[in-house]
Design an enzyme around this catalytic site. Structure first.
Site: not given
Ligand code: FAD
Ligand code: FAD
Ligand code: FMN
Ligand code: FMN
Ligand code: FES
Ligand code: FES
Lengths: 255, 308, 308, 255
Positions: B23, B101, B132, B193, B245, B267
């Site tokens: 995401s 997400n 968040c 992560i 990660g 990512g």
């Protein structure tokens, strides 16, 4: 449509102590490119530095080549300066929204400062005959070779240098007043203060002004949202996608 | 070899291969169409969506660091309404499963987002970002307190039957405690992560390099930490673990699978190599062939620790 | 410029400049004699010492990662007796202050180590490594529980009048909680960060790259995390903070000072550039000159966050 | 005393597809070096890869040069293969305990396999006239150029290749029996199974055997303790400091 191209380096010429012109064979990118668009360049085969670097397309050759004009300012550009003819360079592009010339009736005026001159040469290549070019740089060394090429493309060229070693001793916006009445569109790229000065004069003269912005970019393709800069009314615009070329009225510049 | 089986299962969701996109690093997928065949991926996870659109943080939002980057995008997104009306039509044309997400400031936010998305055709799963701040609890991140993480999970679980992945923050003393808490609250899987909190300073100007001062660290630099957390978590829970990660190559992906991940997310690598995810799928096939392994599932947790 | 003032103060200890060497990365200093002038450094921190000699972990003990390395040395050291008899004679010949890093498995270990070292001439301070497992409490690291960290600090405090630095682990949810706990227990300063727990796997052999499976991540990769933790900690405590993590250049050091560190330690960089620490001292001088700054202390915490 | 030297590259010759010989001007290191010692080479100017790589000193020139013989096996050696004459190379060294020849009365026998041959050439340069060299490698390509140089230095050379393309088809220890009665000291470097085989035969014949080990190293100077390998009785020895050359009896090899 952008693409990924492993391009062969034809030349990487040192123009001044820290400015280079790199010419690569990238036929797909060349075919798709429009003036004002940029490419994302992988500057290292290692993971450090990690991210690609954005560079404007400086010119397009008939042979499927494009050129980049760059200044060494940090690690990425230092590595790029070491690239040699015959090496391959991993490019993505072309990206972004280039200059929009659909509404230009009278001549266009190109205004570039420093490395901001880079995208304007490609623009000069693509524009019809009559056009102005106001170009500024630190000194004669940096400016002279570029000025010549704009002239060869039919531009009425005026120059300014910070040290007065070539052309007007001072800033480019000073030169604009004289030219403005003759133009229907200004396209500018360079340091922010210069572009603001230009935009202010254009607004006063009611001439449309397009500005090309720079910012840090991770992806160049609208995925990371890292390239945001303030738009109007507290919103953000994304330089890689909505730009790098904006109508100056889209930006919250205090004119 | 036609017999290679790359399928893996995340709860009720079967993926054709274990390679997802992370995401916030893959936009809304369409941006990557020029660079890879989206339908070759195991699945697509799009930028985090909140109830209302968010403008995000002021610039600068990103800075490069040694083998990594910091971002403080500030969760800029179009909001759930525009996501459904503007982004879903394209995303529905893809055959690769879509996982959305979500993020919120309160339990209600999360619950309502899950409700809204539950009705939308073309969504195969929900990934809950709990990194968040909880505005009602004074801004402490949901993801750093097990009870709060469990509460978010339960809220979303109650609002949707879609496969539910909870995405864990690495900024905790013991990530397995968080994983167990969300497993007990009904998560179908955990992904980890998210980014590590970091900072960068410009020594010349004496100012932070990010307008937000702190940001999230991602990229190859964090891979050793992510791999360790995946390994610990996979041994602590019985739901699938999705590894994230610093994954940029098939070799990286294999390492996460061996550590116990059932799937992986790519990512930051999407930024410097936009076809990375598809290359990883191809590389995994090549790895299986080279190792005479028919099923990718045989790699999951297959790390040979000599009995330790 | 003869008027440059690089002095900083850690409790009662005045350093001629803020550049120390990090424990475990500088051996017992003598190894570096060919590569720098040890007496130009702000101070020297030697490899962690325990009561009894330790053989350390089986190999492989180190592996390179993206912009970093993992180590699982296993705290190999000669033990306090041999340290005093074999290493101190050389170390005493140096004019740079010597700080001894200590580690133990129990409060008694730490207390006894502090007692032993308190009597030894030529030691200017003690740095307590609390990232070690507490064998009496089932192996939970002292450094991850505030009460345990405070207990170690108090034990050492009671046993020595030497300046006492407590070295904090970054593997916690909130490092400021740890810092405040050890400050309250009598620490004169905190140093951070120790290594982040990480892991690396050989995809081809399917085995961990470290015999110990997990190890500590250090080097440039961790710098953003370290910088953030230093910044947070410096705002949370009133004792000096010593910054550690990925520092290899004077620019890095300035960043840590701006974030609030009173001094810095150079770790992994000593391996790839054994004169790094002295170069950093020189670079700091150059920075002060360039910025027309007379005192290095003016940089401490001088980050300009625009009021945030 | 080790030192840090920014050395100029004289040559970087490709001997086979993946083996290179690098010659650098490093007068201080050259002056201090003894056979069996090694240097730590910075393979990249970026932070990735981060650590230096250890390489044995392969030979010493009268002109203040040293040479390294290396095989491309990973990222660091790939980068090193790209180094060009005229570039500078950042070296630290010489490090470690080299071969001890104080007790050698009768001829010495050098036994090298693969890149393990590297330090033995320097040793051959420094040894008095009569000596044996048993050298093994994958194939003729790799072995032939090296064999010649040992012969030129006065070694009685015997060869073995894995594929039989040059010399004995098989392993070097096979060649040892014949030579052992004539030697008082064996010095070996190469793959562990080879060195174990050699050490076993030496022990049986009561000939002293020195072996040079390889392991991962972060610092090369005894500071990181990362280079430990099992010593006798559950202890560890540090390859960079107590080695890389050990008496085979110092190691817990099941002989
Ligand atoms: C759309 C676009 C087109 C560009 N076209 C050109 C061009 O034609 N020629 C050219 O020389 N440069 C151009 N740039 C700027 C160029 O991308 C940067 O100079 C380059 O990324 C710096 O990389 P580095 O690793 O050398 O510097 P770094 O080490 O990353 O940084 C060195 C300095 O440059 C600044 N910097 C880094 N990236 C940028 C950036 N993207 N914009 C502004 N400042 C930056 C940093 O803040 C720092 O002060 C363009 C940038 C954009 C966004
Ligand atoms: C004292 C000493 C002397 C050496 N002399 C020579 C020499 O003269 N010529 C030569 O070609 N090589 C020599 N080596 C080995 C050389 O250091 C490694 O080949 C090199 O570090 C690999 O770097 P890389 O980045 O290319 O490989 P990496 O990408 O780091 O690793 C590639 C592969 O090589 C293995 N490897 C990495 N480092 C080492 C190491 N230090 N020892 C053994 N395996 C390793 C890795 O496990 C991996 O399988 C020596 C090693 C030591 C310790
Ligand atoms: C620019 C950027 C934006 C991100 N946005 C989100 C997000 O909206 N929601 C989320 O859960 N994670 C987000 N992440 C975290 C990534 O999904 C991923 O967990 C993290 O980057 C680690 O993986 P990597 O090292 O492969 O990048 C973002 C990461 C980056 C770099
Ligand atoms: C090989 C190695 C050994 C270490 N040994 C110790 C030690 O004995 N005691 C300690 O407190 N920290 C030890 N550390 C941690 C360092 O002192 C430092 O906190 C950490 O490496 C982060 O700094 P850096 O990124 O500059 O290396 C060690 C680190 C490394 C890499
Ligand atoms: S650079 Fe990534 S969105 Fe613009
Ligand atoms: S390599 Fe660092 S101690 Fe041997």
């Amino acid at each position: 449509m952008p693409t990924s191209e492993l391009s062969r380096i034809f030349a990487n010429d040192r123009l001044t102590a820290d400015v280079f012109r790199l010419i690569v064979h990238a036929p797909e990118i060349a075919a798709a490119a429009a003036p004002g668009q940029f490419v994302m360049v992988q500057v290292s085969s290692s993971l450090d530095p990690l991210l690609r670097r954005p560079f404007s397309i400086h010119s397009r050759g008939a042979d499927g080549s494009i050129s980049l004009l760059f200044k060494v300012v940090g690690r990425g550009t230092e590595l790029l300066a070491k690239a040699r003819p015959g090496d391959t360079l991993d490019l993505l592009g072309p990206f972004g929204r280039g200059f929009d010339l659909s509404a230009a009736e009278k001549p266009v005026c190109l205004i570039g400062g420093g490395m901001g001159i880079a995208p304007l040469l490609f623009l000069a290549q693509e524009l019809p005959d009559r056009k102005h070019a106001l170009l500024g740089a630190r000194n004669r060394d940096e400016l002279a070779p570029l000025a010549k090429e704009f002239a060869e493309l039919g531009c009425a060229v005026q120059l300014a240098t910070d040290d007065g070693s070539l052309g007007h001793h001072g800033f480019i916006p000073d030169l604009l007043d004289e030219v403005l009445p003759d133009v229907s569109q200004v396209c500018t790229c360079g340091p922010s203060p210069m572009m603001r000065g230009v935009a202010r004069k254009c607004r006063a003269a009611e001439v449309s002004c397009q500005v090309s912005l720079e910012t840090h970019m991770a992806c160049g393709m609208g995925a990371c949202l890292g390239c945001a800069v303030p738009g109007r009314d507290g919103s953000y615009v994304h330089v890689c996608k909505e730009g790098p070329v904006f109508n100056s009225e889209e930006l919250p510049w205090e004119l | 070899m036609e017999t290679l089986d790359l399928r893996v299962r995340i709860g009720a969701l079967e993926l054709q291969n274990p390679v997802l996109t992370a995401s916030g690093t893959f936009g809304y997928a369409q941006e990557f169409e020029p660079f890879l065949n989206l339908n070759r991926l195991g699945g697509i996870i799009v930028k985090g969506i909140s109830l209302e659109p968010r403008a995000g943080n002021p610039p600068p939002r990103i800075v490069e660091t040694a083998c990594g980057m910091l971002n403080a995008i500030g969760l800029e997104n179009v909001g759930v309404d525009r996501f459904i009306s503007e982004k879903m039509p394209y995303l529905r044309t893809l055959t690769a499963p879509l996982i959305v997400n979500i993020l919120g400031d309160s339990l209600d936010d999360y619950r309502e987002l899950a409700c809204r998305l539950d009705e939308v055709p073309g969504i195969s799963g929900i990934e809950v970002n709990i990194s968040c701040p909880n505005v009602k609890k004074g801004g402490v991140a949901f993801g750093s307190v097990p009870e709060m993480a469990a509460a978010v999970t339960a809220a979303v679980r109650g609002a949707t039957k879609l496969p539910l992945i909870v995405k864990l923050s690495p900024n905790v003393t013991d990530i397995t405690v968080m994983a167990k808490a969300v497993e007990a609250a009904g998560a179908d899987a955990v992904s980890l992560i998210n980014t590590l909190i970091g900072m960068a300073i410009n020594a010349e100007t004496r100012r932070p390099r990010l307008a937000n001062i702190i940001g999230g660290l991602s990229g190859p630099a964090v891979k050793p930490i992510a791999l360790r957390m995946v390994w610990q978590t996979a041994r602590a829970v019985s739901i699938p673990v999705i590894g994230i990660g610093g994954i940029g190559t098939a070799e990286d992906a294999v390492e996460f699978l061996l550590a116990g991940a059932t799937a992986v997310q790519v990512g930051t690598a999407n930024f410097y190599d936009p076809s990375a995810a598809e290359k990883i799928v191809a590389g995994l096939k090549e790895y299986l062939q080279r190792h005479n392994e028919e099923r990718i599932s045989n790699l999951i947790g297959a790390l040979d620790t000599g009995g330790k």
